[in-house]
Design a protein around this motif. Structure first.
Motif, PDB file in Angstrom:
ATOM      1  N   LEU A  68       0.828  -1.203   0.000  1.00  0.00           N
ATOM      2  CA  LEU A  68       0.000   0.000   0.000  1.00  0.00           C
ATOM      3  C   LEU A  68       0.867   1.259   0.000  1.00  0.00           C
ATOM      4  CD1 LEU A  68      -2.823  -0.984   2.517  1.00  0.00           C
ATOM      5  CD2 LEU A  68      -3.109  -0.522   0.072  1.00  0.00           C
ATOM      6  N   LEU A  69       1.931   1.232   0.785  1.00  0.00           N
ATOM      7  CA  LEU A  69       2.833   2.376   0.819  1.00  0.00           C
ATOM      8  C   LEU A  69       3.499   2.580  -0.536  1.00  0.00           C
ATOM      9  CD1 LEU A  69       4.300   4.571   2.471  1.00  0.00           C
ATOM     10  CD2 LEU A  69       6.023   2.839   3.059  1.00  0.00           C
ATOM     11  N   LEU A  70       3.932   1.494  -1.148  1.00  0.00           N
ATOM     12  CA  LEU A  70       4.574   1.564  -2.462  1.00  0.00           C
ATOM     13  C   LEU A  70       3.627   2.151  -3.497  1.00  0.00           C
ATOM     14  CD1 LEU A  70       7.048   0.745  -4.244  1.00  0.00           C
ATOM     15  CD2 LEU A  70       5.912  -1.457  -4.593  1.00  0.00           C
ATOM     16  N   GLY A  71       2.410   1.636  -3.545  1.00  0.00           N
ATOM     17  CA  GLY A  71       1.433   2.152  -4.504  1.00  0.00           C
ATOM     18  C   GLY A  71       1.041   3.585  -4.214  1.00  0.00           C
ATOM     19  N   GLY A  72       0.883   3.920  -2.930  1.00  0.00           N
ATOM     20  CA  GLY A  72       0.495   5.275  -2.567  1.00  0.00           C
ATOM     21  C   GLY A  72       1.558   6.300  -2.919  1.00  0.00           C
ATOM     22  N   VAL A  73       2.811   5.975  -2.644  1.00  0.00           N
ATOM     23  CA  VAL A  73       3.916   6.887  -2.970  1.00  0.00           C
ATOM     24  C   VAL A  73       4.015   7.087  -4.478  1.00  0.00           C
ATOM     25  CG1 VAL A  73       6.427   7.119  -2.971  1.00  0.00           C
ATOM     26  CG2 VAL A  73       5.239   6.443  -0.878  1.00  0.00           C
ATOM     27  N   LEU A  74       3.900   6.019  -5.224  1.00  0.00           N
ATOM     28  CA  LEU A  74       3.986   6.114  -6.688  1.00  0.00           C
ATOM     29  C   LEU A  74       2.846   6.968  -7.236  1.00  0.00           C
ATOM     30  CD1 LEU A  74       5.655   4.923  -9.083  1.00  0.00           C
ATOM     31  CD2 LEU A  74       3.859   3.207  -9.302  1.00  0.00           C
ATOM     32  N   TYR A  75       1.664   6.821  -6.657  1.00  0.00           N
ATOM     33  CA  TYR A  75       0.478   7.559  -7.109  1.00  0.00           C
ATOM     34  C   TYR A  75       0.602   9.045  -6.805  1.00  0.00           C
ATOM     35  CZ  TYR A  75      -4.466   9.033  -7.077  1.00  0.00           C
ATOM     36  OH  TYR A  75      -5.652   9.687  -7.280  1.00  0.00           O
ATOM     37  N   VAL A  76       0.980   9.394  -5.595  1.00  0.00           N
ATOM     38  CA  VAL A  76       1.036  10.804  -5.198  1.00  0.00           C
ATOM     39  C   VAL A  76       2.220  11.518  -5.848  1.00  0.00           C
ATOM     40  CG1 VAL A  76       1.350  12.385  -3.256  1.00  0.00           C
ATOM     41  CG2 VAL A  76      -0.168  10.415  -3.026  1.00  0.00           C
ATOM     42  N   ALA A  77       3.380  10.863  -5.867  1.00  0.00           N
ATOM     43  CA  ALA A  77       4.579  11.508  -6.404  1.00  0.00           C
ATOM     44  C   ALA A  77       4.548  11.620  -7.917  1.00  0.00           C
ATOM     45  CB  ALA A  77       5.828  10.748  -5.961  1.00  0.00           C
ATOM     46  N   GLY A  78       3.784  10.769  -8.578  1.00  0.00           N
ATOM     47  CA  GLY A  78       3.706  10.832 -10.035  1.00  0.00           C
ATOM     48  C   GLY A  78       5.055  10.618 -10.675  1.00  0.00           C
ATOM     49  N   GLY A  79       5.452  11.520 -11.539  1.00  0.00           N
ATOM     50  CA  GLY A  79       6.717  11.376 -12.265  1.00  0.00           C
ATOM     51  C   GLY A  79       7.905  11.979 -11.560  1.00  0.00           C
TER      52      GLY A  79
END
Length: 301
Positions: free
Chosen positions: A41-52
């Motif tokens: 969940l942390l991995l997916g959340g960070v990738l989603y919020v940080a974007g590119g």
């Protein structure tokens, strides 16, 4: 039941446990976190919020949400599947390994990460690791595809081995989990138009969450269904206005703050073991808020 236990035990688990001195056990207890729900969940959340804007290369927000949606789908799928099949774990799966000199303050955490309860087939860690790390390999554009999937494959193998070393799964459990993860990931990647339409994956998570409730109403099944519904409903409302990429670092930081608040809210509600209705509402709000974190971060910044 004993015959089912024997059929899933082909000797590899016992062999690995035979070499599992306490330093090895501690090492694999850490490795297994790469496939634990909180980390995914942390991995997916960070990738989603940080974007590119991640140092190693990020992705568009829709692709980040695709990875996060894979986590929600995995949780809903394994919750329904395990309680439908209901096969036992190895004897002693709920007993933590002995580690000399373990500080008392760490005993609770160590027990939590090295033991498991409930049905054991298939392995949720193997399934989730395959889906999420494989999904990450699909959407990232850094390095070659062979390298990305090679790294994902190594992580899946290590996490799967960790479940055997810790004695919480049989070999057949992890093989089935990884194999099923490959199939499910392939279907969801195709269904989501190569990871660019996460709403379809969220809708699958909602459907599986409802199936899980129909099979058995528990704290986990209620929280899973509520989280999937909350994320899906919010994304439907903000998909067209959520920035494809973040514009400033302040926006990213604000989004992480929102994400952290929503994660903390869910953790507090879940740990308090409230009524099913309160848990459902809390999970819906938390997951919905986490889904809206990039847009809220933009407005707060």
């Amino acid at each position: 039941m004993s015959s089912l236990r024997v059929d899933r035990d082909i000797g590899i688990m016992e062999m690995l446990q035979g070499y599992g001195e306490w330093p090895v056990v501690v090492l694999f207890a850490l490795i297994t976190q790469l496939g634990d729900v909180w980390f995914l969940l942390l991995l997916g959340g960070v990738l989603y919020v940080a974007g590119g804007e991640l140092p190693g290369g990020g992705v568009a927000r829709r692709q980040g949400l695709f990875v996060l949606s894979l986590v929600l789908t995995y949780i809903a799928f394994i919750e329904a599947l395990k309680h439908f099949i209901v096969l036992p774990r190895p004897p002693g799966a709920s007993v933590p390994p002995t580690v000399p000199g373990m500080p008392p303050m760490l005993e609770g955490v160590f027990t939590n990460i090295t033991t498991a309860e409930g049905p054991g087939f298939p392995s949720g860690h193997a399934l989730g690791t395959t889906m999420v790390w494989g999904g990450l390999a699909f959407v990232l554009d850094r390095g070659t595809r062979r390298l990305r999937f090679g790294i994902a494959g190594v992580i899946v193998v290590l996490v799967s081995i960790s479940r055997l070393v810790l004695g919480v799964h049989y070999t057949v459990d992890v093989v089935a989990g990884a194999g099923l993860g490959i199939v499910v990931l392939g279907v969801l990647y195709w269904l989501s138009d190569r990871g660019t339409d996460p709403e379809r994956v969220l809708l699958v998570a909602v459907a599986l969450g409802i199936v899980g409730l129909a099979i058995r109403i528990t704290l986990d099944s209620v929280a899973t269904a509520g989280s999937a519904i909350g994320a899906w409903l919010v994304w439907r409302g903000i998909a067209d206005v959520t920035p494809v990429y973040p514009r400033t670092r302040r926006e990213i930081v604000a989004g992480f703050v929102v994400l952290g608040i929503m994660g903390g809210l869910f953790a507090i509600i879940y740990a308090s073991e409230p009524s099913y209705l309160l848990l459902f509402l809390g999970a819906t709000i938390s997951a919905g808020g986490a889904t809206g974190a990039p847009l809220l971060g933009k407005r707060l910044a």
